[in-house]
Design a protein around this motif. Structure first.
Motif, PDB file in Angstrom:
ATOM      1  N   ALA A  61       0.436   2.134  15.779  1.00 22.99           N
ATOM      2  CA  ALA A  61      -0.826   2.007  14.919  1.00 22.99           C
ATOM      3  C   ALA A  61      -1.001   3.418  14.442  1.00 22.99           C
ATOM      4  N   LEU A  62      -1.361   3.250  12.876  1.00 25.30           N
ATOM      5  CA  LEU A  62      -1.773   4.637  12.032  1.00 25.30           C
ATOM      6  C   LEU A  62      -3.235   4.411  11.572  1.00 25.30           C
ATOM      7  N   VAL A  63      -4.130   5.158  12.093  1.00 27.20           N
ATOM      8  CA  VAL A  63      -5.329   4.923  11.942  1.00 27.20           C
ATOM      9  C   VAL A  63      -6.171   6.399  11.477  1.00 27.20           C
ATOM     10  N   GLY A  64      -7.266   6.296  10.916  1.00 25.80           N
ATOM     11  CA  GLY A  64      -7.747   7.669  10.553  1.00 25.80           C
ATOM     12  C   GLY A  64      -9.235   7.396   9.671  1.00 25.80           C
ATOM     13  N   SER A  65      -9.729   8.227   9.120  1.00 25.90           N
ATOM     14  CA  SER A  65     -10.859   8.322   8.109  1.00 25.90           C
ATOM     15  C   SER A  65     -10.683   7.332   6.853  1.00 25.90           C
ATOM     16  N   ARG A  66     -11.964   6.631   6.468  1.00 28.96           N
ATOM     17  CA  ARG A  66     -11.894   6.185   5.185  1.00 28.96           C
ATOM     18  C   ARG A  66     -11.784   7.096   3.912  1.00 28.96           C
ATOM     19  N   ASP A  67     -12.390   8.293   4.129  1.00 27.80           N
ATOM     20  CA  ASP A  67     -12.773   9.178   3.095  1.00 27.80           C
ATOM     21  C   ASP A  67     -11.509  10.131   3.505  1.00 27.80           C
TER      22      ASP A  67
ATOM     23  N   VAL B 230       0.543  12.753   4.423  1.00 25.81           N
ATOM     24  CA  VAL B 230       1.109  12.705   5.703  1.00 25.81           C
ATOM     25  C   VAL B 230       1.218  11.195   6.044  1.00 25.81           C
ATOM     26  N   THR B 231       0.301  10.215   6.009  1.00 34.09           N
ATOM     27  CA  THR B 231       0.207   8.898   6.213  1.00 34.09           C
ATOM     28  C   THR B 231       1.408   7.974   5.550  1.00 34.09           C
ATOM     29  N   GLY B 232       1.465   8.460   4.162  1.00 36.42           N
ATOM     30  CA  GLY B 232       2.421   7.833   3.535  1.00 36.42           C
ATOM     31  C   GLY B 232       4.084   8.041   3.899  1.00 36.42           C
ATOM     32  N   ASP B 233       4.188   9.423   4.380  1.00 35.90           N
ATOM     33  CA  ASP B 233       5.318  10.004   4.727  1.00 35.90           C
ATOM     34  C   ASP B 233       5.808   9.171   6.086  1.00 35.90           C
ATOM     35  N   LEU B 234       4.654   9.219   7.114  1.00 37.39           N
ATOM     36  CA  LEU B 234       4.788   8.597   8.482  1.00 37.39           C
ATOM     37  C   LEU B 234       5.276   7.029   8.281  1.00 37.39           C
ATOM     38  N   ALA B 235       4.085   6.331   7.527  1.00 33.92           N
ATOM     39  CA  ALA B 235       4.427   4.979   7.580  1.00 33.92           C
ATOM     40  C   ALA B 235       5.964   4.445   6.897  1.00 33.92           C
ATOM     41  N   TYR B 236       6.136   5.207   5.751  1.00 35.80           N
ATOM     42  CA  TYR B 236       7.310   4.858   5.000  1.00 35.80           C
ATOM     43  C   TYR B 236       8.365   5.023   6.082  1.00 35.80           C
ATOM     44  N   SER B 237       8.538   6.242   6.762  1.00 37.43           N
ATOM     45  CA  SER B 237       9.841   6.470   7.305  1.00 37.43           C
ATOM     46  C   SER B 237       9.848   5.670   8.790  1.00 37.43           C
ATOM     47  N   LEU B 238       8.653   5.288   9.359  1.00 39.11           N
ATOM     48  CA  LEU B 238       8.396   4.346  10.558  1.00 39.11           C
ATOM     49  C   LEU B 238       8.901   2.958   9.950  1.00 39.11           C
ATOM     50  N   ALA B 239       8.447   2.471   8.930  1.00 45.58           N
ATOM     51  CA  ALA B 239       8.952   1.080   8.378  1.00 45.58           C
ATOM     52  C   ALA B 239      10.385   1.151   8.161  1.00 45.58           C
ATOM     53  N   GLN B 240      10.800   2.200   7.898  1.00 43.77           N
ATOM     54  CA  GLN B 240      12.486   2.421   7.620  1.00 43.77           C
ATOM     55  C   GLN B 240      13.177   2.305   8.730  1.00 43.77           C
ATOM     56  N   ARG B 241      12.760   2.737   9.892  1.00 47.31           N
ATOM     57  CA  ARG B 241      13.471   2.606  11.286  1.00 47.31           C
ATOM     58  C   ARG B 241      13.206   1.475  11.964  1.00 47.31           C
TER      59      ARG B 241
ATOM     60  N   GLY C 272      -6.248  -1.242  10.312  1.00 48.96           N
ATOM     61  CA  GLY C 272      -7.183  -2.001   9.855  1.00 48.96           C
ATOM     62  C   GLY C 272      -7.724  -2.372   8.587  1.00 48.96           C
ATOM     63  N   GLY C 273      -6.755  -2.393   7.564  1.00 52.38           N
ATOM     64  CA  GLY C 273      -7.139  -2.974   6.443  1.00 52.38           C
ATOM     65  C   GLY C 273      -8.050  -1.936   5.442  1.00 52.38           C
ATOM     66  N   ALA C 274      -8.728  -1.016   6.105  1.00 52.11           N
ATOM     67  CA  ALA C 274      -9.851  -0.237   5.441  1.00 52.11           C
ATOM     68  C   ALA C 274      -9.372   0.579   4.495  1.00 52.11           C
ATOM     69  N   TYR C 275     -10.390   1.421   3.481  1.00 48.97           N
ATOM     70  CA  TYR C 275     -10.098   2.382   2.639  1.00 48.97           C
ATOM     71  C   TYR C 275      -9.401   3.519   3.392  1.00 48.97           C
ATOM     72  N   GLY C 276      -8.733   4.478   2.650  1.00 54.07           N
ATOM     73  CA  GLY C 276      -8.429   5.611   3.228  1.00 54.07           C
ATOM     74  C   GLY C 276      -7.073   5.617   3.934  1.00 54.07           C
ATOM     75  N   ILE C 277      -7.121   6.007   5.149  1.00 56.67           N
ATOM     76  CA  ILE C 277      -5.667   6.087   5.829  1.00 56.67           C
ATOM     77  C   ILE C 277      -5.225   4.903   6.169  1.00 56.67           C
ATOM     78  N   ASP C 278      -5.988   3.841   6.491  1.00 56.00           N
ATOM     79  CA  ASP C 278      -5.383   2.339   6.560  1.00 56.00           C
ATOM     80  C   ASP C 278      -4.855   2.028   5.511  1.00 56.00           C
ATOM     81  N   ALA C 279      -5.314   2.030   4.278  1.00 53.25           N
ATOM     82  CA  ALA C 279      -4.688   1.463   3.051  1.00 53.25           C
ATOM     83  C   ALA C 279      -3.652   2.320   2.858  1.00 53.25           C
ATOM     84  N   HIS C 280      -3.364   3.472   2.970  1.00 55.36           N
ATOM     85  CA  HIS C 280      -2.532   4.238   2.459  1.00 55.36           C
ATOM     86  C   HIS C 280      -1.150   3.900   3.912  1.00 55.36           C
ATOM     87  N   ALA C 281      -1.509   3.591   4.954  1.00 59.75           N
ATOM     88  CA  ALA C 281      -0.410   3.166   5.839  1.00 59.75           C
ATOM     89  C   ALA C 281       0.105   1.932   5.748  1.00 59.75           C
ATOM     90  N   HIS C 282      -0.728   1.132   5.144  1.00 59.62           N
ATOM     91  CA  HIS C 282       0.011  -0.609   4.885  1.00 59.62           C
ATOM     92  C   HIS C 282       0.660  -0.353   3.748  1.00 59.62           C
TER      93      HIS C 282
END
Length: 394
Positions: free
Chosen positions: A138-144, A152-163, A170-180
Protein backbone atom coordinates in the motif's frame (compact mmCIF):
# COMPACT_ATOMS: atom_id res chain seq x y z
CA UNK A 1 -24.30 -19.59 -3.09
CA UNK A 2 -26.44 -17.16 -5.09
CA UNK A 3 -28.61 -16.59 -1.99
CA UNK A 4 -25.47 -15.77 0.01
CA UNK A 5 -24.57 -13.08 -2.54
CA UNK A 6 -28.08 -11.59 -2.52
CA UNK A 7 -28.19 -11.65 1.28
CA UNK A 8 -24.80 -10.00 1.74
CA UNK A 9 -25.58 -7.45 -0.99
CA UNK A 10 -28.64 -6.43 1.06
CA UNK A 11 -26.65 -6.33 4.32
CA UNK A 12 -24.02 -4.07 2.75
CA UNK A 13 -26.72 -1.50 1.96
CA UNK A 14 -28.38 -1.84 5.34
CA UNK A 15 -25.22 -1.49 7.45
CA UNK A 16 -22.39 1.03 7.33
CA UNK A 17 -18.80 -0.25 6.86
CA UNK A 18 -17.35 -1.53 10.13
CA UNK A 19 -20.76 -1.47 11.87
CA UNK A 20 -19.46 -3.63 14.73
CA UNK A 21 -22.94 -4.69 15.89
CA UNK A 22 -23.96 -5.70 12.39
CA UNK A 23 -20.72 -7.59 11.74
CA UNK A 24 -21.04 -9.40 15.09
CA UNK A 25 -24.65 -10.30 14.22
CA UNK A 26 -23.56 -11.76 10.87
CA UNK A 27 -20.77 -13.73 12.57
CA UNK A 28 -23.07 -15.07 15.29
CA UNK A 29 -26.21 -15.82 13.28
CA UNK A 30 -24.98 -16.23 9.69
CA UNK A 31 -25.82 -13.82 6.86
CA UNK A 32 -29.37 -15.09 6.14
CA UNK A 33 -30.65 -15.00 9.73
CA UNK A 34 -28.75 -11.74 10.35
CA UNK A 35 -30.67 -10.09 7.50
CA UNK A 36 -34.02 -11.41 8.80
CA UNK A 37 -33.23 -10.16 12.31
CA UNK A 38 -31.96 -6.78 11.07
CA UNK A 39 -35.10 -6.23 9.00
CA UNK A 40 -37.40 -7.23 11.90
CA UNK A 41 -38.66 -10.51 10.38
CA UNK A 42 -37.51 -12.63 13.32
CA UNK A 43 -36.43 -11.70 16.87
CA UNK A 44 -32.80 -11.89 18.00
CA UNK A 45 -33.45 -13.58 21.36
CA UNK A 46 -31.47 -13.13 24.60
CA UNK A 47 -28.94 -15.92 23.86
CA UNK A 48 -27.92 -14.32 20.57
CA UNK A 49 -27.68 -10.87 22.19
CA UNK A 50 -25.38 -12.39 24.80
CA UNK A 51 -23.20 -13.96 22.10
CA UNK A 52 -22.98 -10.62 20.26
CA UNK A 53 -22.01 -8.89 23.51
CA UNK A 54 -19.18 -11.42 23.93
CA UNK A 55 -17.95 -11.00 20.34
CA UNK A 56 -17.90 -7.21 20.68
CA UNK A 57 -16.08 -7.39 24.01
CA UNK A 58 -13.46 -9.79 22.61
CA UNK A 59 -12.78 -7.48 19.66
CA UNK A 60 -12.65 -4.32 21.78
CA UNK A 61 -15.69 -2.89 19.95
CA UNK A 62 -18.23 -2.98 22.78
CA UNK A 63 -18.13 0.78 23.47
CA UNK A 64 -21.12 1.78 21.35
CA UNK A 65 -23.14 -1.39 21.97
CA UNK A 66 -26.56 -0.37 23.25
CA UNK A 67 -28.35 -3.66 22.64
CA UNK A 68 -30.11 -5.04 19.57
CA UNK A 69 -33.10 -2.70 19.93
CA UNK A 70 -30.89 0.36 19.34
CA UNK A 71 -29.28 -1.29 16.30
CA UNK A 72 -32.66 -2.21 14.80
CA UNK A 73 -33.80 1.40 15.17
CA UNK A 74 -30.62 2.53 13.37
CA UNK A 75 -31.13 0.14 10.44
CA UNK A 76 -34.91 0.61 10.05
CA UNK A 77 -34.83 3.72 7.79
CA UNK A 78 -32.77 1.82 5.17
CA UNK A 79 -35.05 -1.22 4.90
CA UNK A 80 -37.31 0.29 2.17
CA UNK A 81 -34.22 0.95 -0.01
CA UNK A 82 -33.06 -2.69 -0.04
CA UNK A 83 -32.94 -3.98 -3.62
CA UNK A 84 -30.02 -6.42 -3.80
CA UNK A 85 -31.03 -7.90 -7.15
CA UNK A 86 -30.97 -4.40 -8.65
CA UNK A 87 -27.51 -3.73 -7.19
CA UNK A 88 -26.18 -7.03 -8.53
CA UNK A 89 -27.66 -6.25 -11.96
CA UNK A 90 -25.93 -2.84 -11.90
CA UNK A 91 -22.59 -4.55 -11.23
CA UNK A 92 -23.15 -7.09 -14.00
CA UNK A 93 -23.92 -4.24 -16.41
CA UNK A 94 -20.62 -2.58 -15.44
CA UNK A 95 -18.74 -5.82 -16.05
CA UNK A 96 -18.20 -6.25 -12.32
CA UNK A 97 -19.23 -8.64 -9.59
CA UNK A 98 -19.86 -9.10 -5.88
CA UNK A 99 -17.59 -11.40 -3.91
CA UNK A 100 -18.20 -12.79 -0.41
CA UNK A 101 -15.88 -14.51 2.11
CA UNK A 102 -16.90 -18.00 0.94
CA UNK A 103 -15.85 -17.29 -2.68
CA UNK A 104 -12.58 -18.63 -4.11
CA UNK A 105 -11.69 -15.10 -5.26
CA UNK A 106 -12.02 -13.60 -1.76
CA UNK A 107 -8.67 -12.12 -0.56
CA UNK A 108 -7.95 -14.30 2.49
CA UNK A 109 -5.80 -11.60 4.10
CA UNK A 110 -8.99 -9.68 4.93
CA UNK A 111 -9.67 -12.40 7.52
CA UNK A 112 -6.92 -10.80 9.62
CA UNK A 113 -9.39 -8.00 10.37
CA UNK A 114 -11.34 -10.45 12.55
CA UNK A 115 -14.80 -9.16 13.34
CA UNK A 116 -14.13 -6.12 11.11
CA UNK A 117 -13.75 -8.21 7.95
CA UNK A 118 -16.14 -6.68 5.37
CA UNK A 119 -19.51 -8.31 4.65
CA UNK A 120 -18.69 -8.36 0.91
CA UNK A 121 -16.71 -6.56 -1.79
CA UNK A 122 -18.15 -4.86 -4.88
CA UNK A 123 -15.55 -5.29 -7.61
CA UNK A 124 -15.00 -3.64 -11.00
CA UNK A 125 -12.24 -5.11 -13.10
CA UNK A 126 -11.22 -8.35 -14.73
CA UNK A 127 -12.27 -11.53 -12.93
CA UNK A 128 -8.95 -12.90 -11.72
CA UNK A 129 -7.34 -13.89 -8.47
CA UNK A 130 -6.25 -10.91 -6.37
CA UNK A 131 -2.65 -11.02 -5.08
CA UNK A 132 -1.81 -12.34 -1.63
CA UNK A 133 -0.50 -10.23 1.22
CA UNK A 134 3.14 -11.05 0.34
CA UNK A 135 2.82 -9.49 -3.13
CA UNK A 136 0.90 -6.32 -2.25
CA UNK A 137 2.19 -2.95 -1.04
CA UNK A 138 0.00 0.00 0.00
CA UNK A 139 1.31 3.44 -0.97
CA UNK A 140 -0.63 6.26 0.68
CA UNK A 141 -0.22 9.95 1.45
CA UNK A 142 -1.47 13.52 1.13
CA UNK A 143 -3.96 14.68 -1.47
CA UNK A 144 -2.03 17.94 -1.82
CA UNK A 145 1.27 16.25 -2.57
CA UNK A 146 4.41 18.21 -3.49
CA UNK A 147 6.59 17.59 -6.54
CA UNK A 148 8.96 15.70 -4.20
CA UNK A 149 6.14 13.41 -3.03
CA UNK A 150 4.96 12.84 -6.59
CA UNK A 151 8.48 11.96 -7.74
CA UNK A 152 9.19 9.54 -4.87
CA UNK A 153 5.78 7.88 -5.23
CA UNK A 154 6.29 7.43 -8.96
CA UNK A 155 9.70 5.85 -8.45
CA UNK A 156 8.44 3.51 -5.72
CA UNK A 157 5.23 2.42 -7.48
CA UNK A 158 6.90 1.89 -10.87
CA UNK A 159 9.78 -0.15 -9.42
CA UNK A 160 7.51 -2.21 -7.14
CA UNK A 161 5.17 -2.99 -10.05
CA UNK A 162 8.18 -4.04 -12.14
CA UNK A 163 9.14 -6.44 -9.34
CA UNK A 164 5.68 -8.03 -9.60
CA UNK A 165 4.09 -6.30 -6.60
CA UNK A 166 0.54 -4.97 -6.69
CA UNK A 167 0.27 -1.35 -5.52
CA UNK A 168 -2.81 -0.72 -3.34
CA UNK A 169 -4.12 2.80 -2.75
CA UNK A 170 -7.31 4.83 -2.40
CA UNK A 171 -7.87 6.41 -5.81
CA UNK A 172 -7.69 9.99 -4.44
CA UNK A 173 -5.80 13.00 -5.77
CA UNK A 174 -2.14 13.42 -4.85
CA UNK A 175 -0.05 10.46 -3.69
CA UNK A 176 -2.80 7.89 -4.42
CA UNK A 177 -3.12 8.98 -8.05
CA UNK A 178 0.66 9.05 -8.59
CA UNK A 179 0.89 5.53 -7.11
CA UNK A 180 -1.82 4.09 -9.37
CA UNK A 181 -0.47 5.83 -12.49
CA UNK A 182 3.13 4.66 -12.01
CA UNK A 183 2.03 1.10 -11.11
CA UNK A 184 0.04 0.90 -14.35
CA UNK A 185 3.11 2.09 -16.29
CA UNK A 186 5.48 -0.37 -14.62
CA UNK A 187 3.12 -3.29 -14.07
CA UNK A 188 4.46 -6.73 -14.94
CA UNK A 189 1.92 -8.77 -12.96
CA UNK A 190 -1.73 -9.61 -13.69
CA UNK A 191 -3.02 -7.01 -11.20
CA UNK A 192 -0.59 -4.04 -11.20
CA UNK A 193 -2.75 -1.89 -8.91
CA UNK A 194 -5.91 -1.92 -6.78
CA UNK A 195 -7.98 1.16 -5.88
CA UNK A 196 -10.17 0.86 -2.78
CA UNK A 197 -13.10 3.29 -2.96
CA UNK A 198 -15.02 4.98 -0.14
CA UNK A 199 -18.18 5.17 -2.28
CA UNK A 200 -19.88 2.92 -4.80
CA UNK A 201 -17.79 1.63 -7.70
CA UNK A 202 -20.49 2.59 -10.21
CA UNK A 203 -19.15 6.16 -10.12
CA UNK A 204 -15.44 6.94 -10.25
CA UNK A 205 -14.59 9.44 -7.52
CA UNK A 206 -13.05 11.98 -7.55
CA UNK A 207 -14.31 12.87 -11.03
CA UNK A 208 -10.93 14.39 -11.94
CA UNK A 209 -9.42 10.89 -11.64
CA UNK A 210 -12.10 9.21 -13.77
CA UNK A 211 -9.78 8.33 -16.68
CA UNK A 212 -7.14 7.03 -14.27
CA UNK A 213 -9.63 4.91 -12.30
CA UNK A 214 -11.06 3.55 -15.54
CA UNK A 215 -7.54 2.44 -16.47
CA UNK A 216 -7.13 0.86 -13.00
CA UNK A 217 -10.43 -0.94 -13.57
CA UNK A 218 -9.34 -2.19 -17.02
CA UNK A 219 -5.90 -3.38 -15.93
CA UNK A 220 -6.30 -4.01 -12.19
CA UNK A 221 -9.24 -3.80 -9.79
CA UNK A 222 -11.49 -1.17 -8.20
CA UNK A 223 -13.06 -2.35 -4.93
CA UNK A 224 -15.55 -1.06 -2.36
CA UNK A 225 -17.52 -2.55 0.52
CA UNK A 226 -20.49 -0.23 -0.06
CA UNK A 227 -23.03 -0.94 -2.84
CA UNK A 228 -23.47 0.99 -6.12
CA UNK A 229 -24.85 4.49 -5.64
CA UNK A 230 -23.30 4.95 -2.17
CA UNK A 231 -21.78 8.38 -1.51
CA UNK A 232 -18.12 8.64 -0.37
CA UNK A 233 -18.69 10.16 3.09
CA UNK A 234 -15.90 11.16 5.49
CA UNK A 235 -16.72 8.18 7.74
CA UNK A 236 -16.48 5.78 4.80
CA UNK A 237 -13.08 7.19 3.81
CA UNK A 238 -11.77 6.37 7.29
CA UNK A 239 -13.31 2.88 7.28
CA UNK A 240 -11.99 1.91 3.85
CA UNK A 241 -8.46 2.65 5.11
CA UNK A 242 -8.55 -0.60 7.10
CA UNK A 243 -9.15 -2.49 3.82
CA UNK A 244 -6.13 -0.84 2.16
CA UNK A 245 -3.97 -1.83 5.15
CA UNK A 246 -5.37 -5.39 5.28
CA UNK A 247 -4.95 -6.08 1.55
CA UNK A 248 -1.24 -5.15 1.66
CA UNK A 249 1.71 -6.83 3.34
CA UNK A 250 3.28 -3.46 4.09
CA UNK A 251 1.90 0.10 4.16
CA UNK A 252 4.18 2.95 3.10
CA UNK A 253 3.32 6.57 3.89
CA UNK A 254 5.11 8.65 1.26
CA UNK A 255 4.04 12.14 2.25
CA UNK A 256 1.58 13.11 5.00
CA UNK A 257 0.70 16.15 7.07
CA UNK A 258 0.59 15.99 10.88
CA UNK A 259 -3.06 14.85 10.91
CA UNK A 260 -3.30 13.20 7.49
CA UNK A 261 -5.79 10.39 6.83
CA UNK A 262 -2.82 8.36 5.58
CA UNK A 263 -1.71 8.05 9.22
CA UNK A 264 -5.05 6.35 9.89
CA UNK A 265 -4.14 3.70 7.29
CA UNK A 266 -0.74 3.27 8.94
CA UNK A 267 -2.48 2.85 12.31
CA UNK A 268 -4.68 0.06 10.88
CA UNK A 269 -1.60 -1.68 9.48
CA UNK A 270 0.13 -1.41 12.84
CA UNK A 271 -2.90 -2.94 14.59
CA UNK A 272 -2.73 -5.86 12.14
CA UNK A 273 0.92 -6.41 13.02
CA UNK A 274 1.93 -5.45 9.47
CA UNK A 275 5.09 -3.41 8.90
CA UNK A 276 4.76 0.29 8.14
CA UNK A 277 7.30 2.32 6.16
CA UNK A 278 7.61 6.10 6.01
CA UNK A 279 9.54 8.19 3.49
CA UNK A 280 11.49 11.06 5.10
CA UNK A 281 11.17 14.56 3.68
CA UNK A 282 12.45 18.03 4.41
CA UNK A 283 12.18 19.10 8.06
CA UNK A 284 10.77 22.36 6.70
CA UNK A 285 7.93 20.64 4.80
CA UNK A 286 4.53 20.42 6.51
CA UNK A 287 3.68 17.68 4.00
CA UNK A 288 6.26 15.38 5.59
CA UNK A 289 5.42 16.16 9.24
CA UNK A 290 3.19 13.06 9.51
CA UNK A 291 5.94 10.79 8.14
CA UNK A 292 8.46 12.21 10.60
CA UNK A 293 5.93 11.73 13.39
CA UNK A 294 5.61 8.02 12.50
CA UNK A 295 9.40 7.64 12.43
CA UNK A 296 9.91 9.52 15.69
CA UNK A 297 7.21 7.55 17.53
CA UNK A 298 8.67 4.24 16.33
CA UNK A 299 5.54 3.29 14.38
CA UNK A 300 7.36 3.09 11.05
CA UNK A 301 10.65 2.11 9.43
CA UNK A 302 12.47 4.62 7.24
CA UNK A 303 12.28 3.62 3.55
CA UNK A 304 13.87 5.47 0.64
CA UNK A 305 13.54 3.16 -2.37
CA UNK A 306 11.65 0.16 -3.75
CA UNK A 307 14.33 -2.33 -2.65
CA UNK A 308 13.84 -1.33 0.99
CA UNK A 309 10.05 -1.57 0.64
CA UNK A 310 10.38 -5.01 -0.98
CA UNK A 311 12.54 -6.17 1.95
CA UNK A 312 9.92 -4.89 4.39
CA UNK A 313 7.17 -6.69 2.44
CA UNK A 314 9.12 -9.96 2.27
CA UNK A 315 7.43 -12.46 4.61
CA UNK A 316 10.61 -14.30 5.59
CA UNK A 317 13.57 -12.30 4.39
CA UNK A 318 13.74 -13.73 0.86
CA UNK A 319 13.86 -10.17 -0.51
CA UNK A 320 17.16 -9.44 1.19
CA UNK A 321 20.11 -8.55 -1.01
CA UNK A 322 22.53 -11.25 0.16
CA UNK A 323 20.94 -14.35 1.72
CA UNK A 324 24.40 -15.88 2.27
CA UNK A 325 25.44 -13.32 4.86
CA UNK A 326 26.58 -15.10 8.02
CA UNK A 327 24.25 -15.11 11.01
CA UNK A 328 26.92 -13.76 13.31
CA UNK A 329 27.21 -10.61 11.18
CA UNK A 330 23.44 -10.11 11.35
CA UNK A 331 23.43 -10.44 15.12
CA UNK A 332 26.57 -8.38 15.59
CA UNK A 333 24.84 -5.39 14.03
CA UNK A 334 21.92 -5.46 16.49
CA UNK A 335 21.49 -3.12 19.42
CA UNK A 336 21.08 -4.56 22.91
CA UNK A 337 17.32 -3.86 22.80
CA UNK A 338 16.97 -5.64 19.44
CA UNK A 339 18.91 -8.66 20.76
CA UNK A 340 16.59 -8.82 23.79
CA UNK A 341 13.56 -8.55 21.47
CA UNK A 342 14.93 -11.26 19.17
CA UNK A 343 15.34 -13.58 22.17
CA UNK A 344 11.72 -12.87 23.17
CA UNK A 345 10.32 -13.87 19.76
CA UNK A 346 8.91 -17.43 19.62
CA UNK A 347 10.23 -19.81 16.95
CA UNK A 348 6.99 -21.44 15.75
CA UNK A 349 3.85 -19.79 17.14
CA UNK A 350 3.23 -16.04 16.83
CA UNK A 351 2.87 -13.53 19.66
CA UNK A 352 1.48 -10.00 20.05
CA UNK A 353 3.24 -6.68 20.61
CA UNK A 354 1.73 -6.51 24.12
CA UNK A 355 3.16 -9.92 25.07
CA UNK A 356 6.55 -9.01 23.64
CA UNK A 357 6.53 -5.85 25.81
CA UNK A 358 6.05 -8.05 28.90
CA UNK A 359 8.61 -10.71 27.92
CA UNK A 360 11.32 -8.31 26.69
CA UNK A 361 10.64 -5.62 29.29
CA UNK A 362 10.40 -2.92 26.62
CA UNK A 363 7.73 -0.30 25.91
CA UNK A 364 5.38 -0.64 22.91
CA UNK A 365 7.19 2.00 20.82
CA UNK A 366 10.54 0.26 21.25
CA UNK A 367 9.02 -3.14 20.42
CA UNK A 368 7.34 -1.87 17.22
CA UNK A 369 10.48 -0.07 16.06
CA UNK A 370 12.60 -3.13 16.86
CA UNK A 371 10.24 -5.45 14.99
CA UNK A 372 10.53 -3.19 11.96
CA UNK A 373 14.33 -3.38 12.07
CA UNK A 374 14.34 -7.16 12.67
CA UNK A 375 11.81 -7.58 9.85
CA UNK A 376 14.13 -5.78 7.42
CA UNK A 377 16.88 -8.26 8.30
CA UNK A 378 14.58 -11.26 7.95
CA UNK A 379 14.98 -11.97 11.69
CA UNK A 380 11.29 -11.36 12.47
CA UNK A 381 8.17 -12.29 10.50
CA UNK A 382 4.63 -10.87 10.69
CA UNK A 383 1.89 -13.48 10.29
CA UNK A 384 -1.86 -12.99 10.82
CA UNK A 385 -1.47 -10.05 13.17
CA UNK A 386 1.30 -11.62 15.28
CA UNK A 387 5.11 -11.90 15.21
CA UNK A 388 7.63 -14.76 15.35
CA UNK A 389 11.26 -15.40 14.46
CA UNK A 390 12.29 -15.36 10.81
CA UNK A 391 14.29 -18.10 9.12
CA UNK A 392 17.37 -15.89 9.01
CA UNK A 393 17.56 -15.95 12.81
CA UNK A 394 18.11 -19.69 12.93
Amino acid sequence: MENEHITRAALSRLMEPQDATGLALVQAAGAWDALRIATGQIPAGPALEQEITGLLADSGAATGWGGMAAALKRWAPRIPDLAPERDLATMARLGGRLIVPSDDLWPTQLGDLGIHEPICLWWRGLEQELPGVDKSVALVGSRDSTSYGASVTGDLAYSLAQRGFTVVSGGAYGIDAHAHRAALAGGSGAVPTIAVMAGGVDRFYPSGNEDLLRAVCNQGAVLAEVPPGSAPTRYRFLQRNRLIAALAGVTVVVEARWRSGALNTAHHAENLGRPVGAVPGSVHSANSAGCHRLLRDGGAVCVTDAAEVAELASPSGQGLADPKTGRAADHDGLTLEDLILLDALPLRSTTSVDKLCAVAGLNAESVRAGLGRLGLLGLAVSEKGGWKRGKESG
